[in-house]
Design a protein around this motif. Structure first.
Motif, mmCIF file in Angstrom:
data_model
loop_
_atom_site.group_PDB
_atom_site.id
_atom_site.type_symbol
_atom_site.label_atom_id
_atom_site.label_comp_id
_atom_site.label_asym_id
_atom_site.label_seq_id
_atom_site.Cartn_x
_atom_site.Cartn_y
_atom_site.Cartn_z
ATOM 1 N N GLU A 27 -17.020 5.402 22.271
ATOM 2 C CA GLU A 27 -17.329 5.525 20.805
ATOM 3 C C GLU A 27 -16.707 6.670 20.102
ATOM 4 N N ILE A 28 -16.297 7.945 21.052
ATOM 5 C CA ILE A 28 -15.983 9.056 20.498
ATOM 6 C C ILE A 28 -14.651 9.338 20.304
ATOM 7 N N CYS A 29 -13.886 9.799 18.810
ATOM 8 C CA CYS A 29 -12.720 9.967 18.861
ATOM 9 C C CYS A 29 -12.484 11.785 19.180
ATOM 10 N N GLY A 30 -13.405 12.600 18.855
ATOM 11 C CA GLY A 30 -12.866 14.036 18.699
ATOM 12 C C GLY A 30 -13.961 14.814 17.994
ATOM 13 N N VAL A 31 -13.677 16.243 18.010
ATOM 14 C CA VAL A 31 -14.561 16.920 17.004
ATOM 15 C C VAL A 31 -13.806 17.844 16.281
ATOM 16 N N VAL A 32 -14.315 18.394 14.948
ATOM 17 C CA VAL A 32 -13.408 19.131 14.306
ATOM 18 C C VAL A 32 -14.272 20.384 13.732
#
Ligand code: MGP
Length: 204
Positions: free
Chosen positions: A139-144
Motif C-alpha cells: 500500500e506504500i508509495c514512498g516518503v517525502v
C-alpha cells in the motif's frame, strides 16, 4: 558505489575473524525491491513554471550498501535549502498525484518542530521502508521530506486512500517507527487537487 561499501564491510568482517572473507560476505545485501531517491528544489522557482518542473529523479538502488552511501553523502534533509524536498519512492512510482500508483492515494503527514528531528524521523522511515517493516507494504508509495520556512514535515504517501483499515495500520506503525505520540493526520490527494486547504480524512 555499492561495491565500495560492500568491500569495506567484508574487509572489516575479515579482520574480525582473522580469515579471508567468504564469497557470501563479499556480496552486497540485496533489498526486497528497488527504491529511487528524488529531489525537488523550489527555492528559486521560475516564474509561471508548472508544479513538478524542478522535480528530479536522482538515484535508484537495490542494496543496503548503496543505500548507506547515498544517505550519508547526499540525502539528509538538514542539507536541504528552504522549499526543497527529498523523496524516497518505490522504483517506477513517481512522487506525483498523477502517477497511477498514487492517483487514488493520500498521505500521512507529521510536522517536525526541531531541525535535527527531521533527519532522525526521515532516517527511521527510510530504514523501515527498505527493510519492509510495514505489514501493508504493498500500500506504500514512498516518503517525502519537506523543508519549509514555517515548519518542516514528512509525508508518507500511500496508494488506496479509501482503504481506511490499511491506512490506519500504516499510520499506527509509522508513529512507532518515528517515535511520535501526538496525533498525525491523513489527507486524500483527490482533496488536495481540488482545494489548497488540507482536509483531514483520518487521524491516529
Ligand atoms: P503540497 O504538497 O500540498 O504542499 O503542495 P507543500 O509543497 O508543502 O506546500 P507549501 O505551501 O507548504 O509549500 C502545494 C501545491 O503544489 C499544491 O497545492 C499543488 O498546487 C502543487 N502540487 C503538489 N503536489 C504534490 C503535486 C502533484 O503531485 N501534482 C500536481 N499537479 N501538483 C502538485
Amino acid at each position: 558505489m555499492a561495491s565500495e561499501a560492500a568491500g569495506m564491510e567484508s574487509g572489516a568482517a575479515g579482520m574480525e575473524s582473522g580469515a579471508a572473507p567468504t564469497e557470501a560476505a563479499k556480496q552486497p545485501h540485496r533489498l526486497e525491491r528497488k527504491w529511487t531517491f528524488w529531489f525537488d528544489n523550489q527555492s528559486k522557482p521560475k516564474q509561471g513554471a508548472a508544479w513538478g518542473t524542478s522535480l528530479r529523479k536522482a538515484y535508484t538502488f537495490e542494496t543496503v550498501e548503496e543505500f548507506w552511501c547515498l544517505y550519508d553523502q547526499i540525502f539528509k534533509p538538514s542539507k536541504l535549502p528552504a522549499n526543497a524536498d527529498f523523496h524516497l519512492f518505490k522504483a517506477g512510482v513517481e512522487p506525483k498525484w498523477e502517477d497511477p500508483e498514487c492517483a487514488n492515494g493520500g498521505k500521512w503527514t507529521v510536522a517536525s518542530s526541531r531541525k535535527g528531528n527531521l533527519d532522525t524521523m526521515w532516517l527511521e522511515t527510510l530504514m523501515a521502508l527498505i527493510g519492509e517493516q510495514f505489514d501493508e507494504a504493498d500500500e506504500i508509495c514512498g516518503v517525502v521530506a519537506s523543508v519549509r520556512q514555517r515548519q518542516d514535515k514528512l509525508a508518507l504517501w500511500t496508494k488506496t486512500a479509501t482503504n481506511e483499515a490499511a491506512q490506519m495500520s500504516i499510520g499506527r506503525k509509522w508513529k512507532e517507527v518515528i517515535d511520535v505520540t501526538d496525533k498525525i493526520t491523513y489527507s486524500f490527494h483527490d482533496d488536495s487537487r481540488r482545494e489548497r486547504s488540507v482536509k483531514v480524512r483520518y487521524n491516529v
